[in-house]
Every structure is written in structure tokens, then in C-alpha cells.
Design an enzyme around this catalytic site. Sequence first.
Site, PDB file in Angstrom:
ATOM      1  N   ASP A 189       0.882  -1.275   0.020  1.00 23.73           N
ATOM      2  CA  ASP A 189      -0.024   0.134   0.055  1.00 23.73           C
ATOM      3  C   ASP A 189       0.765   1.063  -0.095  1.00 23.73           C
ATOM      4  O   ASP A 189       1.599   1.878   1.001  1.00 23.73           O
ATOM      5  CB  ASP A 189      -0.982   0.035   1.336  1.00 23.73           C
ATOM      6  CG  ASP A 189      -1.946   1.201   1.461  1.00 23.73           C
ATOM      7  OD1 ASP A 189      -2.358   1.615   0.029  1.00 23.73           O
ATOM      8  OD2 ASP A 189      -2.034   1.520   2.526  1.00 23.73           O
ATOM      9  N   GLU A 238      -1.317  -1.086  -4.817  1.00 19.23           N
ATOM     10  CA  GLU A 238      -2.454  -0.444  -4.858  1.00 19.23           C
ATOM     11  C   GLU A 238      -2.541   0.511  -6.166  1.00 19.23           C
ATOM     12  O   GLU A 238      -1.303   1.263  -6.251  1.00 19.23           O
ATOM     13  CB  GLU A 238      -2.829   0.191  -3.723  1.00 19.23           C
ATOM     14  CG  GLU A 238      -4.059   1.032  -3.894  1.00 19.23           C
ATOM     15  CD  GLU A 238      -4.616   1.809  -2.595  1.00 19.23           C
ATOM     16  OE1 GLU A 238      -5.304   1.126  -1.999  1.00 19.23           O
ATOM     17  OE2 GLU A 238      -4.220   2.739  -2.483  1.00 19.23           O
ATOM     18  N   ASP A 273      -2.657   1.118   6.907  1.00 20.86           N
ATOM     19  CA  ASP A 273      -1.853   0.836   5.824  1.00 20.86           C
ATOM     20  C   ASP A 273      -1.404  -0.588   5.715  1.00 20.86           C
ATOM     21  O   ASP A 273      -1.220  -0.931   4.720  1.00 20.86           O
ATOM     22  CB  ASP A 273      -0.685   1.916   5.812  1.00 20.86           C
ATOM     23  CG  ASP A 273      -1.190   3.392   6.094  1.00 20.86           C
ATOM     24  OD1 ASP A 273      -1.333   3.894   5.155  1.00 20.86           O
ATOM     25  OD2 ASP A 273      -1.078   3.709   7.062  1.00 20.86           O
TER      26      ASP A 273
END
Length: 173
Positions: free
Chosen positions: A7, A68, A141
Site C-alpha cells: 500500500d 495499490e 496501511d
Amino acid sequence: MRVLGIDPGLTRCGVGVVEGSVGRPLTLIDVNVIRTSASEHIAQRLVTIERGLDAWLDEFQPDAVAVERVFARSDSSTIMGTAQASGIALVVAARRGLPVALHTPSEVKAAVSGSGRADKAQVGAMVTRILRLDAPPKPADAADALALAITHIWRGGAQARIDAALAAAGRRP
């Protein structure tokens, strides 16, 4: 299949490794965040992220990396740092010849919770349930990185099988 989920973020870059396959229970291998200080120059922050990701790749030897996909938000300063961290993640994986997949936030939310509009708490709760953890990983996160790895195993693994079947049939994936 062992997947490193990333992430991307400039201040906190979530990293999580999950192992498993479609239809089987998934296992958490490790999860954390790579942190950088806002007081450091941007170039040094990106080097810190690169070194951190390299260390994770060395230690956990994933079969694939899921990152991501960066999308536009209203705060351009946030998206710029996220995009830079994402680029570092793509480079460190590509340098090792690892397959890299980009998953959108709504795709990840839908995969783990059933709704592309799930909030962070719902994603964290589902990651906790899917991986049979005692508590949601913190910060968010870290949970998001695990959700990316889960999504890739569930969706990316299926796509890889489709691509292999097409290739075996003599058609391009």
C-alpha cells in the site's frame, strides 16, 4: 503462492505478505509499515522506501507483488507522494523479475468485503477474519497491504490460470 502486498505511501508504506491459494485458507506471513519522516528530503524518503521494500523481498521471497493502483484524489500533494512510492514499488519488483499486479482500491474492497465502497474499518475487520487474526493490523496501511495480497491471491491467481489456459490453447492471454 506467496504475495507481497504494498500500500504505497510516502510517510507510511504498508507491506504485508500472505501465502495461500484460491479455495484454501490464507496465512499471514508478516505485516508492517515502512516509515519515512516528512522532515527528510523527498529523494532520501524514496531511498528509504526502496531499501525497505528490497529487504522485504530478500526476506520473504514472494512469488508476486500486488500494489495499490494510484488514483486521483482532491489533494494533489498526497497523490504525488503516493505515486512516487508506487513507482519505487514497481521498480524494485520488476528489477527482480517478479510479476507485478496493480489493483484499484475499490477492487480490493470488493474482494475482501463484498463491497467496493467498504470503509477502512470494514476492510480491516475482513482481513482479520480472512487471516484468522486476533485483531486488525495497525495502522490501516498495514491492513490495506494485506488486503492487496489477499485480492491478488484470489483474483490474480485465477487470472494467471486463465492466461495459462489461453496460452496452452495457442491464443494470446
